[in-house]
Design a protein around this motif. Structure first.
Motif, short mmCIF file in Angstrom:
data_model
loop_
_atom_site.label_atom_id
_atom_site.label_comp_id
_atom_site.label_asym_id
_atom_site.label_seq_id
_atom_site.Cartn_x
_atom_site.Cartn_y
_atom_site.Cartn_z
N ILE A 1 3.32 2.11 3.11
CA ILE A 1 3.01 2.54 4.49
C ILE A 1 3.90 1.82 5.51
O ILE A 1 4.12 2.31 6.61
CB ILE A 1 1.51 2.37 4.85
N GLY A 2 4.42 0.64 5.15
CA GLY A 2 5.34 -0.09 6.02
C GLY A 2 6.64 0.67 6.26
O GLY A 2 7.42 0.30 7.15
N GLY A 3 6.87 1.72 5.50
CA GLY A 3 8.07 2.53 5.69
C GLY A 3 7.89 3.63 6.72
O GLY A 3 8.84 4.31 7.10
N PHE A 4 6.65 3.83 7.19
CA PHE A 4 6.40 4.85 8.20
C PHE A 4 6.62 4.26 9.60
O PHE A 4 6.21 3.14 9.88
CB PHE A 4 4.98 5.40 8.09
N GLN A 5 7.26 5.07 10.46
CA GLN A 5 7.61 4.56 11.80
C GLN A 5 6.40 4.06 12.59
O GLN A 5 6.47 3.06 13.29
CB GLN A 5 8.33 5.65 12.60
N LEU A 6 5.28 4.79 12.47
CA LEU A 6 4.11 4.39 13.28
C LEU A 6 3.61 3.00 12.88
O LEU A 6 3.15 2.23 13.73
CB LEU A 6 2.98 5.42 13.12
N ARG B 1 -6.14 -4.24 11.81
CA ARG B 1 -7.33 -3.67 11.16
C ARG B 1 -7.08 -2.20 10.80
O ARG B 1 -7.36 -1.76 9.69
CB ARG B 1 -8.52 -3.80 12.12
N GLN B 2 -6.48 -1.49 11.72
CA GLN B 2 -6.18 -0.07 11.44
C GLN B 2 -5.17 0.06 10.32
O GLN B 2 -5.27 0.97 9.49
CB GLN B 2 -5.61 0.59 12.69
N MET B 3 -4.22 -0.83 10.28
CA MET B 3 -3.18 -0.73 9.25
C MET B 3 -3.73 -0.92 7.85
O MET B 3 -3.15 -0.45 6.87
CB MET B 3 -2.08 -1.76 9.50
N LEU B 4 -4.84 -1.63 7.75
CA LEU B 4 -5.44 -1.82 6.42
C LEU B 4 -6.41 -0.70 6.07
O LEU B 4 -7.03 -0.73 5.00
CB LEU B 4 -6.15 -3.18 6.34
N ARG C 1 0.84 -1.20 0.00
CA ARG C 1 0.00 0.00 0.00
C ARG C 1 0.88 1.26 0.00
O ARG C 1 1.65 1.48 0.94
CB ARG C 1 -0.91 -0.02 1.24
N ILE C 2 0.73 2.05 -1.04
CA ILE C 2 1.54 3.28 -1.15
C ILE C 2 0.71 4.49 -0.74
O ILE C 2 -0.40 4.69 -1.24
CB ILE C 2 2.00 3.49 -2.63
N GLN C 3 1.23 5.28 0.17
CA GLN C 3 0.65 6.58 0.52
C GLN C 3 1.81 7.57 0.68
O GLN C 3 2.90 7.18 1.16
CB GLN C 3 -0.14 6.50 1.83
N PHE C 4 1.56 8.79 0.31
CA PHE C 4 2.62 9.81 0.37
C PHE C 4 3.90 9.34 -0.34
O PHE C 4 5.02 9.59 0.10
CB PHE C 4 2.94 10.22 1.83
N GLY C 5 3.69 8.58 -1.42
CA GLY C 5 4.83 8.21 -2.26
C GLY C 5 5.66 7.04 -1.79
O GLY C 5 6.68 6.72 -2.39
N LYS C 6 5.26 6.39 -0.68
CA LYS C 6 6.04 5.20 -0.28
C LYS C 6 5.16 4.18 0.44
O LYS C 6 4.06 4.51 0.91
CB LYS C 6 7.25 5.59 0.57
#
Ligand code: TGC
Ligand code: FAD
Length: 393
Positions: free
Chosen positions: A283-288, A343-346, A276-281
Motif C-alpha cells: 500500500i506504500g506504493g499508492f500515491q494517497l 490509524r487509517q493507513m493500518l 501490507r499488500i493490496q491490489f498486488g502491491k
C-alpha cells in the motif's frame, strides 16, 4: 503489543544539533522504554491501571527532575535533555510521560523554585528516585481554563492553616504521597501548599471510565478541614504567576513529548505500508498513502526544529510563555493529525491493541486539552502578538 521495532525518524540529521550527553540521555530513555514500557503498556491501558513498578526505573533514567540540581537528587541536565526524555517516554505512552511531567515540572520544580531549604531536602530526593509520587492541584470543578477563579481556600489558624475545597482531573492523585495544592488565603491571594497523604480530611478518589490516558491514574483532591502545618507553605512566590511558571516547564516537556507519539505512529505506518499488500502491491506504493507519509515526516521535522530551538532559548533563559504555548499547541495538534492518518493507513488493524496508534490517538485527546487547551494556547499567541487579551470580555 507486538515486538517494539521502533526506529526514530531524523530526516534533517537533527542529531547533529545535539551534544554527546543529550544523545546519551535520549538513547538511555529510548532503550528503557523499549525494555520496560513497550512490553507492558497495552495490558495496563486495557485494564486502566497505572504500572506502579515503573516508578523506580523512571527515577533511574533521570525522568524525575531531569533539570533539578544533583544536590537535591535531580539529574542536573539541561532543558533539551529534559525534552528528549519526555519525547522518548511519550513515544511509549503519553500516560507515562504525564507521570514524569507532573513529578518533574509540577511537583519538584515548585518545591525547588518556591520551597524552603527544609522542604527541598525533605521531598526532592524521594521524588527523584520515585520513592515518593507527587501531584499538582490547580484545576477545580468550576475552574479549568480560568484557574484564577479557584475556590479552594485556607485560613490562618495561628499554629496551622485550615484548607477546604476540591480539585479535579489531577494526574497521579490516587497514588500521590504529596500534593502541590494551589489555594487562596483570606485576602484572595493564591499560594502553594504541600499537602501530604495521611493528613486528616484529605482524600484522593480516583476518576474512572476514562477512554484516554488509561495508564495514568487521574483523581480528585478533596480537602475537608485539612490542618496543614505552617512549614508546608511554599513561601518563595505567590499569585497565579507561580503555578503558571510550573506550567511553562510542563508545557515545554509536552511539546517534546507529542513528537514522540507522532514519531511512533509514523514509524509504525511506514513499516506497515511496506508490508501490507493490496491490489498486488504494497500500500506504500499508492500515491494517497505516500502523501500521508510524506506529510507526516514533514510535520515531524518542522516540530523537531521548532522544539530544538525552543530548548536552546529555554537553556539560555530566554523562552517566553507564548513561545512555549505555540510549541505545545502546534506539536500536539501535529501529533493528533499524524496518529489519525496513521490509524487509517493500518485499516482495521489500526484499531487493535496489536499496534500503538489507537492508544496514542486516545491519549492525545487529553494532551490537547490539559496544560491549557488548544484554543487557550491560540489565545495566548493572540494576546502576545496584539497586546489585547481575548480571555475576558
Ligand atoms: P493573567 O492575568 O494573564 O496572569 C495572572 C498573573 O500571572 C502572571 N503570569 C505569569 N507569571 C509567570 N509565568 C507565567 N508564565 C505567567 N503567565 C502569567 C501575570 O503577569 C499575572 O501577574 P499579576 O502580578 O499581574 O497578577 O491570568 P488570566 O487569569 O488572564 O489567565 C491566563 C490564562 C488563561 C492564559 C491562564 O490562566 C492559563 O494558562 N489557563 C489554562 C489553565 C491550564 O493550563 N491549566 C493546567 C492545569 S495543570 C494540568 O493540566 C496538568 S496535566 C499534567 C499531565 O498529566 O501531564
Ligand atoms: P473548560 O475550561 O471548561 O473549557 C471548555 C472549552 O471551552 C474548551 O474547549 C476551552 O478551550 C474553551 N474555553 C474556555 N475558556 C475560553 C475562552 N476564554 N475563550 C475561548 N474558549 C474558551 N489539572 C491539574 O490541575 N492538574 C493535573 O494534574 C491535571 N491532569 C489532567 C489529566 C487529564 C487526563 C485531564 C483530562 C485533565 C487534567 N487537568 C489537570 C485539567 C486540565 O488542565 C483541564 O481539563 C484544562 O485546563 C481545561 O479545563 P476544563 O476541562 O475545565 O475545560
Amino acid at each position: 503489543m507486538a515486538t517494539d521495532l521502533f526506529q526514530a525518524p531524523d530526516y534533517y540529521q537533527l542529531d547533529e544539533l545535539l551534544t554527546e550527553e543529550q544523545k546519551m540521555v535520549r538513547d538511555a530513555a529510548r532503550e528503557w522504554v523499549k525494555k520496560e514500557i513497550s512490553p507492558i503498556i497495552e495490558e495496563y491501558c486495557q485494564k486502566a491501571e497505572f504500572p506502579q513498578q515503573v516508578k523506580s526505573g523512571l527515577g533511574e533514567i533521570g525522568a524525575f527532575g531531569p533539570y533539578i540540581p544533583e544536590e537535591y537528587g535531580g539529574a542536573g541536565l539541561d532543558q533539551i535533555s529534559y525534552g528528549l526524555i519526555m519525547q522518548e517516554l511519550e513515544r511509549g505512552d503519553s500516560g507515562i510521560r504525564s507521570t514524569a511531567s507532573v513529578q518533574s515540572s509540577l511537583v519538584m520544580y515548585p518545591i525547588w523554585k518556591f520551597g524552603t531549604e527544609d522542604q527541598r531536602k525533605k521531598f526532592l530526593p524521594k521524588l527523584a528516585t520515585g520513592e515518593f509520587l507527587g501531584c499538582f492541584g490547580l484545576t477545580e470543578p468550576n475552574h479549568g481554563s480560568n484557574p484564577g477563579g479557584m475556590e479552594t481556600h485556607f485560613k490562618d489558624m495561628g499554629d496551622h492553616y485550615l484548607l477546604n475545597g476540591a480539585k479535579m482531573w489531577i494526574s497521579n492523585a490516587p497514588y500521590a504521597d504529596v500534593a502541590v495544592v494551589w489555594a487562596k488565603n483570606e485576602e484572595g491571594r493564591i499560594h502553594g501548599l504541600l499537602v501530604e497523604r495521611g493528613m486528616e480530611g484529605f482524600t484522593t478518589p480516583e476518576t474512572h471510565n476514562k477512554w484516554s490516558l488509561r495508564a495514568s491514574a487521574t483523581g480528585e483532591l478533596v480537602f475537608d478541614n485539612v490542618k496543614v502545618p505552617k512549614e508546608n507553605l511554599l513561601t518563595g512566590k505567590s499569585g497565579l504567576g507561580a503555578p503558571l511558571m510550573c506550567l511553562d516547564s510542563a508545557r515545554f516537556g509536552i511539546a517534546w513529548g507529542a513528537i514522540g507519539a507522532a514519531m511512533d505512529a509514523y514509524d509504525t505506518a511506514l513499516r506497515y505500508s511496506k508490508e501490507r499488500i493490496q491490489f498486488g502491491k504494497p500500500i506504500g506504493g499508492f500515491q494517497l498513502q505516500q502523501k500521508k507519509l510524506a506529510e507526516m515526516i514533514t510535520e515531524i521535522t518542522k516540530a523537531q526544529l521548532l522544539t530544538w530551538r525552543l530548548g536552546v532559548l529555554r537553556d539560555e533563559g530566554r523562552a517566553t510563555t507564548a513561545q512555549i504555548s505555540m510549541a505545545k499547541r502546534n506539536n500536539v495538534d501535529m501529533a493528533l493529525t499524524i496518529v489519525r492518518d496513521a490509524r487509517q493507513m493500518l485499516g482495521g488493524m489500526g484499531i487493535t491493541g496489536e499496534y500503538s496508534i489507537m492508544r496514542h490517538m486516545m491519549n492525545l485527546e487529553s494532551v490537547v486539552t490539559y496544560e491549557g487547551t488548544h484554543d487557550i494556547h491560540l489565545l495566548i499567541t493572540g494576546f502576545d502578538i496584539t497586546g489585547i487579551s481575548a480571555f475576558k470580555s
